[in-house]
Write a protein that holds these residues in place. Structure first.
Motif, PDB file in Angstrom:
ATOM      1  N   PRO A   3       0.804  -1.229   0.000  1.00 52.53           N
ATOM      2  CA  PRO A   3       0.000   0.000   0.000  1.00 52.53           C
ATOM      3  C   PRO A   3       0.832   1.273   0.000  1.00 52.53           C
ATOM      4  N   ASP A   4       1.919   1.302   0.766  1.00 49.50           N
ATOM      5  CA  ASP A   4       2.761   2.490   0.816  1.00 49.50           C
ATOM      6  C   ASP A   4       3.443   2.744  -0.525  1.00 49.50           C
ATOM      7  N   SER A   5       3.845   1.672  -1.199  1.00 48.76           N
ATOM      8  CA  SER A   5       4.476   1.820  -2.515  1.00 48.76           C
ATOM      9  C   SER A   5       3.507   2.426  -3.514  1.00 48.76           C
ATOM     10  N   VAL A   6       2.256   1.991  -3.482  1.00 52.56           N
ATOM     11  CA  VAL A   6       1.249   2.527  -4.400  1.00 52.56           C
ATOM     12  C   VAL A   6       1.025   4.009  -4.132  1.00 52.56           C
ATOM     13  N   LYS A   7       0.867   4.381  -2.862  1.00 52.49           N
ATOM     14  CA  LYS A   7       0.646   5.790  -2.517  1.00 52.49           C
ATOM     15  C   LYS A   7       1.828   6.650  -2.954  1.00 52.49           C
ATOM     16  N   SER A   8       3.043   6.174  -2.702  1.00 49.89           N
ATOM     17  CA  SER A   8       4.237   6.915  -3.072  1.00 49.89           C
ATOM     18  C   SER A   8       4.345   7.057  -4.582  1.00 49.89           C
ATOM     19  N   PHE A   9       4.073   5.983  -5.304  1.00 44.39           N
ATOM     20  CA  PHE A   9       4.150   6.019  -6.765  1.00 44.39           C
ATOM     21  C   PHE A   9       3.169   7.023  -7.355  1.00 44.39           C
ATOM     22  N   VAL A  10       1.931   6.996  -6.898  1.00 44.09           N
ATOM     23  CA  VAL A  10       0.928   7.920  -7.425  1.00 44.09           C
ATOM     24  C   VAL A  10       1.299   9.361  -7.090  1.00 44.09           C
ATOM     25  N   ALA A  11       1.775   9.604  -5.869  1.00 47.84           N
ATOM     26  CA  ALA A  11       2.161  10.965  -5.479  1.00 47.84           C
ATOM     27  C   ALA A  11       3.320  11.470  -6.344  1.00 47.84           C
ATOM     28  N   GLN A  12       4.319  10.617  -6.583  1.00 46.91           N
ATOM     29  CA  GLN A  12       5.445  11.001  -7.431  1.00 46.91           C
ATOM     30  C   GLN A  12       4.985  11.278  -8.861  1.00 46.91           C
ATOM     31  N   SER A  13       4.065  10.471  -9.346  1.00 45.20           N
ATOM     32  CA  SER A  13       3.562  10.644 -10.711  1.00 45.20           C
ATOM     33  C   SER A  13       2.828  11.967 -10.856  1.00 45.20           C
ATOM     34  N   VAL A  14       1.994  12.297  -9.870  1.00 39.63           N
ATOM     35  CA  VAL A  14       1.248  13.563  -9.903  1.00 39.63           C
ATOM     36  C   VAL A  14       2.213  14.742  -9.829  1.00 39.63           C
ATOM     37  N   ASP A  15       3.217  14.662  -8.953  1.00 40.93           N
ATOM     38  CA  ASP A  15       4.194  15.743  -8.826  1.00 40.93           C
ATOM     39  C   ASP A  15       4.942  15.961 -10.141  1.00 40.93           C
ATOM     40  N   ALA A  16       5.233  14.867 -10.856  1.00 45.30           N
ATOM     41  CA  ALA A  16       6.040  14.967 -12.073  1.00 45.30           C
ATOM     42  C   ALA A  16       5.226  15.380 -13.293  1.00 45.30           C
ATOM     43  N   LEU A  17       3.985  14.905 -13.387  1.00 47.18           N
ATOM     44  CA  LEU A  17       3.214  15.080 -14.621  1.00 47.18           C
ATOM     45  C   LEU A  17       1.939  15.888 -14.451  1.00 47.18           C
ATOM     46  N   GLY A  18       1.424  15.996 -13.239  1.00 43.91           N
ATOM     47  CA  GLY A  18       0.134  16.622 -13.015  1.00 43.91           C
ATOM     48  C   GLY A  18      -0.915  15.584 -12.680  1.00 43.91           C
ATOM     49  N   GLU A  19      -2.137  16.039 -12.462  1.00 45.55           N
ATOM     50  CA  GLU A  19      -3.213  15.140 -12.050  1.00 45.55           C
ATOM     51  C   GLU A  19      -3.441  14.037 -13.089  1.00 45.55           C
ATOM     52  N   ILE A  20      -3.683  12.836 -12.602  1.00 43.06           N
ATOM     53  CA  ILE A  20      -3.778  11.668 -13.469  1.00 43.06           C
ATOM     54  C   ILE A  20      -5.143  11.596 -14.145  1.00 43.06           C
ATOM     55  N   GLU A  21      -5.113  11.516 -15.460  1.00 39.15           N
ATOM     56  CA  GLU A  21      -6.329  11.421 -16.267  1.00 39.15           C
ATOM     57  C   GLU A  21      -6.648   9.988 -16.679  1.00 39.15           C
ATOM     58  N   VAL A  22      -5.613   9.142 -16.774  1.00 40.95           N
ATOM     59  CA  VAL A  22      -5.802   7.770 -17.251  1.00 40.95           C
ATOM     60  C   VAL A  22      -4.984   6.824 -16.382  1.00 40.95           C
ATOM     61  N   LEU A  23      -5.592   5.744 -15.955  1.00 36.27           N
ATOM     62  CA  LEU A  23      -4.892   4.658 -15.266  1.00 36.27           C
ATOM     63  C   LEU A  23      -4.942   3.417 -16.142  1.00 36.27           C
ATOM     64  N   VAL A  24      -3.778   2.817 -16.393  1.00 37.42           N
ATOM     65  CA  VAL A  24      -3.697   1.508 -17.035  1.00 37.42           C
ATOM     66  C   VAL A  24      -3.127   0.552 -15.994  1.00 37.42           C
ATOM     67  N   ALA A  25      -3.986  -0.291 -15.431  1.00 32.35           N
ATOM     68  CA  ALA A  25      -3.593  -1.207 -14.352  1.00 32.35           C
ATOM     69  C   ALA A  25      -3.302  -2.573 -14.956  1.00 32.35           C
ATOM     70  N   GLY A  26      -2.006  -2.848 -15.160  1.00 31.16           N
ATOM     71  CA  GLY A  26      -1.646  -4.108 -15.799  1.00 31.16           C
ATOM     72  C   GLY A  26      -0.505  -4.833 -15.121  1.00 31.16           C
ATOM     73  N   ALA A  27      -0.180  -4.465 -13.887  1.00 28.63           N
ATOM     74  CA  ALA A  27       0.907  -5.143 -13.187  1.00 28.63           C
ATOM     75  C   ALA A  27       0.523  -6.581 -12.894  1.00 28.63           C
ATOM     76  N   GLY A  28       1.487  -7.492 -13.044  1.00 30.84           N
ATOM     77  CA  GLY A  28       1.154  -8.875 -12.706  1.00 30.84           C
ATOM     78  C   GLY A  28       2.166  -9.878 -13.202  1.00 30.84           C
ATOM     79  N   ASP A  29       2.038 -11.070 -12.678  1.00 30.72           N
ATOM     80  CA  ASP A  29       2.778 -12.223 -13.171  1.00 30.72           C
ATOM     81  C   ASP A  29       1.923 -13.447 -12.907  1.00 30.72           C
ATOM     82  N   THR A  30       2.391 -14.600 -13.336  1.00 30.28           N
ATOM     83  CA  THR A  30       1.626 -15.819 -13.082  1.00 30.28           C
ATOM     84  C   THR A  30       2.574 -16.993 -12.952  1.00 30.28           C
ATOM     85  N   ASN A  31       2.052 -18.067 -12.433  1.00 29.49           N
ATOM     86  CA  ASN A  31       2.837 -19.287 -12.258  1.00 29.49           C
ATOM     87  C   ASN A  31       1.934 -20.466 -12.570  1.00 29.49           C
TER      88      ASN A  31
END
Length: 264
Positions: free
Chosen positions: A71-99
């Motif tokens: 959870p902390d990594s997600v919050k930090s990532f989003v905050a860094q992204s907003v600081d760098a680019l501005g408010e987020i207009e699009v989310l592409v949620a595709g993180a993952g792996d499988t076994n």
């Protein structure tokens, strides 16, 4: 008067799982189409290479560490992204792996890990960006699902369960976000040639493929490319306001079969 204001000219975009495969291909394509992109993954050194290539081609990109199970990594990532680019207009949620593994041969901890990555992680990302989208009354939540969520496949039970849960979550978002201006979509890849799963030991792959053939789920040997899914995801993001893509499934086309030779 149009029913909806058009998309803004600048649409900062988060791409989770951007260090390889579908996420990487989507980053390149969306950046080439003018989307400023914030790339997230655990392999930061790979992100640095992708960011450098995008910038060299004239695109706008940043990359930050992201672990969707933290959870902390997600919050930090989003905050860094907003600081760098501005408010987020699009989310592409595709993180993952499988076994690849049978459920009877997998631990509950391994099962839960797939839920954490593909379902809970996607929820964490959506929850982090939704308040701003709701305030602005616009935004796109685009989730990468799987055809395994629609038609279960042996050796992928945990992954399939997580992706099926993702379908339910997106369907609920579509209902609950109606009238807010925020759109929720899910794109289902069929068999796709990426590093996810295909680096497993040959015996695991062989056992899985044999069972897919048994259940009629491996009709031919062609696979989608990551770029095919990048086009689909970008199409969803670029769909003009006033309509939205609820679900999209992309499957690999079978090889062309030679026509039988006529006999005289």
């Amino acid at each position: 008067m149009p029913r909806f204001d058009p998309h803004p000219d600048r649409r900062p975009t988060i791409i989770a799982g951007a260090s390889s495969g579908i996420g990487e291909a989507t980053a390149y394509l969306m950046a080439s189409r003018g989307f400023p992109v914030a790339l997230g993954a655990r392999r930061v050194e790979k992100l640095d290479e992708i960011v450098a290539r995008i910038r060299a081609d004239g695109g706008e990109a940043v990359g930050f560490h992201l672990d969707v199970t933290d959870p902390d990594s997600v919050k930090s990532f989003v905050a860094q992204s907003v600081d760098a680019l501005g408010e987020i207009e699009v989310l592409v949620a595709g993180a993952g792996d499988t076994n690849f593994a049978k459920l009877a041969e997998s631990s509950t901890e391994e099962f839960e890990q797939q839920l954490q990555i593909h379902l809970v992680g996607a929820n964490r990302l959506a929850t982090a960006v939704l308040p701003g989208m709701l305030e602005r009354r616009r935004g796109d939540l685009i989730f990468v699902g799987s055809d395994v969520a629609l038609r279960q496949r042996p050796h992928m039970g945990a992954y399939g369960a997580a992706k099926a849960g993702l379908v339910a979550m997106v369907n609920n978002l579509q209902m609950e976000l109606e009238g807010t201006g925020v759109r929720a979509s899910i794109v289902h890849p069929g068999p796709t040639k990426t590093g996810m799963g295909w680096s497993l030991p040959p015996e695991k792959l062989e056992a899985a493929i044999n069972d897919w053939v048994k259940w009629g789920q491996a009709r031919h040997g062609y696979f989608l490319r990551a770029a095919d899914l990048a086009r689909a995801i970008t199409f969803v993001a670029e769909t003009p306001r006033g309509g939205f893509i609820a679900q999209m499934e992309l499957q690999p086309e079978a090889p062309i079969v030679d026509a039988p030779t006529e006999r005289h």
